[in-house]
Design a protein around this motif. Sequence first.
Motif, short mmCIF file in Angstrom:
data_model
loop_
_atom_site.label_atom_id
_atom_site.label_comp_id
_atom_site.label_asym_id
_atom_site.label_seq_id
_atom_site.Cartn_x
_atom_site.Cartn_y
_atom_site.Cartn_z
N MET A 118 68.38 -11.78 11.37
CA MET A 118 67.78 -11.32 10.30
C MET A 118 66.29 -10.88 9.96
O MET A 118 65.51 -11.05 9.09
CB MET A 118 68.11 -12.22 8.83
N GLY B 98 56.53 -21.19 6.40
CA GLY B 98 58.03 -20.62 6.24
C GLY B 98 58.61 -21.28 4.86
O GLY B 98 58.03 -22.38 4.48
N SER B 99 59.43 -20.78 4.30
CA SER B 99 60.31 -21.41 3.34
C SER B 99 60.97 -22.45 3.72
O SER B 99 61.13 -23.27 2.64
CB SER B 99 61.33 -20.49 2.55
N ASP B 100 61.42 -22.76 5.03
CA ASP B 100 61.97 -24.02 5.53
C ASP B 100 60.84 -25.20 5.11
O ASP B 100 61.59 -26.29 4.55
CB ASP B 100 62.20 -23.81 6.94
N PHE C 191 73.18 -21.45 3.11
CA PHE C 191 72.11 -21.73 3.99
C PHE C 191 72.12 -23.30 4.72
O PHE C 191 72.04 -24.18 3.69
CB PHE C 191 70.73 -21.23 3.31
N TYR D 206 69.38 -26.33 3.76
CA TYR D 206 69.49 -27.34 2.60
C TYR D 206 70.25 -28.63 2.68
O TYR D 206 69.57 -29.73 2.50
CB TYR D 206 70.34 -26.60 1.26
N ALA E 23 70.87 -19.22 -3.05
CA ALA E 23 70.39 -18.26 -2.35
C ALA E 23 70.87 -17.08 -3.01
O ALA E 23 72.01 -16.75 -3.13
CB ALA E 23 70.87 -18.26 -0.87
N ASN F 133 72.94 -16.43 2.04
CA ASN F 133 73.26 -16.38 3.51
C ASN F 133 74.19 -17.28 3.79
O ASN F 133 74.04 -18.49 3.26
CB ASN F 133 71.85 -16.64 4.18
N ASP G 196 66.51 -19.06 -4.28
CA ASP G 196 65.86 -18.80 -3.13
C ASP G 196 65.86 -17.30 -2.66
O ASP G 196 67.21 -16.71 -2.28
CB ASP G 196 66.66 -19.43 -1.93
N ALA H 92 64.93 -15.23 -0.47
CA ALA H 92 64.44 -14.82 0.91
C ALA H 92 64.87 -13.16 1.10
O ALA H 92 63.84 -12.63 1.80
CB ALA H 92 65.22 -15.60 2.10
N TYR H 93 66.15 -12.84 0.68
CA TYR H 93 66.26 -11.41 1.09
C TYR H 93 66.08 -10.58 0.04
O TYR H 93 66.61 -9.29 -0.25
CB TYR H 93 67.89 -11.35 1.34
N THR I 90 59.78 -15.34 0.80
CA THR I 90 59.01 -15.56 2.19
C THR I 90 58.86 -14.15 2.69
O THR I 90 59.33 -13.35 2.19
CB THR I 90 60.26 -16.11 3.26
N SER J 115 59.25 -13.73 6.09
CA SER J 115 59.98 -13.74 7.21
C SER J 115 60.52 -12.27 7.09
O SER J 115 60.79 -11.47 8.18
CB SER J 115 60.95 -14.65 7.71
N LYS J 116 61.53 -11.88 6.17
CA LYS J 116 62.54 -10.92 6.54
C LYS J 116 61.81 -9.58 5.98
O LYS J 116 62.33 -8.47 6.28
CB LYS J 116 63.82 -10.96 5.34
N ARG K 233 55.46 -17.40 9.93
CA ARG K 233 55.71 -18.57 9.24
C ARG K 233 55.11 -18.71 7.70
O ARG K 233 54.09 -19.36 7.75
CB ARG K 233 55.80 -19.59 10.04
N1 PMP Z 1 66.41 -19.17 2.87
C1 PMP Z 1 67.48 -18.50 3.41
C2 PMP Z 1 68.55 -18.11 2.33
C3 PMP Z 1 67.34 -18.08 4.85
O1 PMP Z 1 68.52 -17.40 5.39
C4 PMP Z 1 66.40 -18.11 5.56
C5 PMP Z 1 66.15 -18.03 6.96
N2 PMP Z 1 67.37 -17.48 7.52
C6 PMP Z 1 65.17 -19.18 4.95
C7 PMP Z 1 65.32 -19.25 3.36
C8 PMP Z 1 64.09 -19.45 5.99
O2 PMP Z 1 63.08 -18.52 6.06
P1 PMP Z 1 61.79 -18.67 6.57
O3 PMP Z 1 61.54 -20.42 6.93
O4 PMP Z 1 61.53 -17.97 7.97
O5 PMP Z 1 60.72 -18.46 5.33
#
Ligand code: PMP
Length: 358
Positions: A33, A88-90, A114, A117, A159, A163, A188, A190-191, A214, A216-217, A224
């Motif tokens: 992604m 990162g959101s992780d 996802f 979690y 989410a 995802n 969440d 993220a997308y 995030t 990231s996407k 991060r």
């Molecule tokens: N939340 C969801 C729903 C995701 O799919 C992802 C990454 N695949 C993340 C959070 C984590 O994103 P990141 O740590 O890159 O911010």
Amino acid sequence: MSEQLLKWIRPEIRELSAYQVPDASGLIKLDAMENPYRLPDALQRQWLDGLSSVAINRYPDPAATQLHDRLIDVMHVPQGQAIVLGNGSDELIQMLALAVTAKERCILSFEPGFVMYSMIARFAGMAYVSVPLADDFTLDMDSTRAAIEQHQPAIIFIAYPNNPTGNLFDSDAVEDIIRMAPGLVVIDEAYHPFAQTSFMPRLTDYDQLLVMRTVSKMGLAGLRLGLLCGNPALISEIDKVRLPYNINVLTQYTTDFVLNNAGVLQGQAEMIRADRDHLLRQLSLLIELEVFPSQANFILFRLKQANATDVFNLLRDDGVLIKNMDRPGPLANCLRVTVGTPEENQAFMHALEEALRH
Ligand code: PMP
């Protein structure tokens, strides 16, 4: 390694298998992604010019003040709400779990969902409750209500879009969950760049609501950086478990620089949305597949007859790496492809058609 030493590792950690990231060298990478586009050359040069003034001999600004203000602006965080930043959101999911963990407490989310979690719940020594989605991957409100009443979760993660299924849940159903939750609810997002709908404006309506984003996407996965937005009193508690310098100087400088030119990333997201719709239409024409709707930058599909793992391997042999989601249950015989550049998407379609003819 002797058992004597390994016995100190918690049994629930020893039972886990590590998160696997496959080697993508030499392959068209449509598994994670990511945004396939880099910065335009002129912007890249401007970024490099500024990079030389970043003081890498000093610790980062622990509050990441400049980036913080930029994010509030670019992400349209409502006035009066606060944010905390994560590596990162992780890392934000981990901070949330650490802030609430207790033996009798649980985290609740949905399946398919996802994986982080449940993994992080386990790292933090918490129970994890998984509520199955309906067959069409929508929220099953009867079982959700029952699970919330029975388990009284400390945190519910939703989410939005989901995802690995790619769909957006019904916003009224999500709002019902926010209202019935005894604890925190994290949406969440993220997308978000590919869905363009958000609970961010609703933060002012619900104290228990937190919105996670995030970069990231959006095109900055290598940096991060994630953010959690919500009520200042709640955010300042979560901030206490954050390690002091979790956002490094290069990430602070670069994210601030790129978001100052946010139009570039927005333009890329727009292209990806159009290419996703095009890829969805192309995939839907293949009678061998069941294709699921997507509001994200990836598409989930099920092979009706062919074996998903065989197709995944044939694609990889043909130079295209996607994600094999096949496991017993609702994702049986499913694969997930990330939307790439038009050329990458065509290479994927070509390899897929070849694999289906095999
Ligand atoms: N939340 C969801 C729903 C995701 O799919 C992802 C990454 N695949 C993340 C959070 C984590 O994103 P990141 O740590 O890159 O911010």
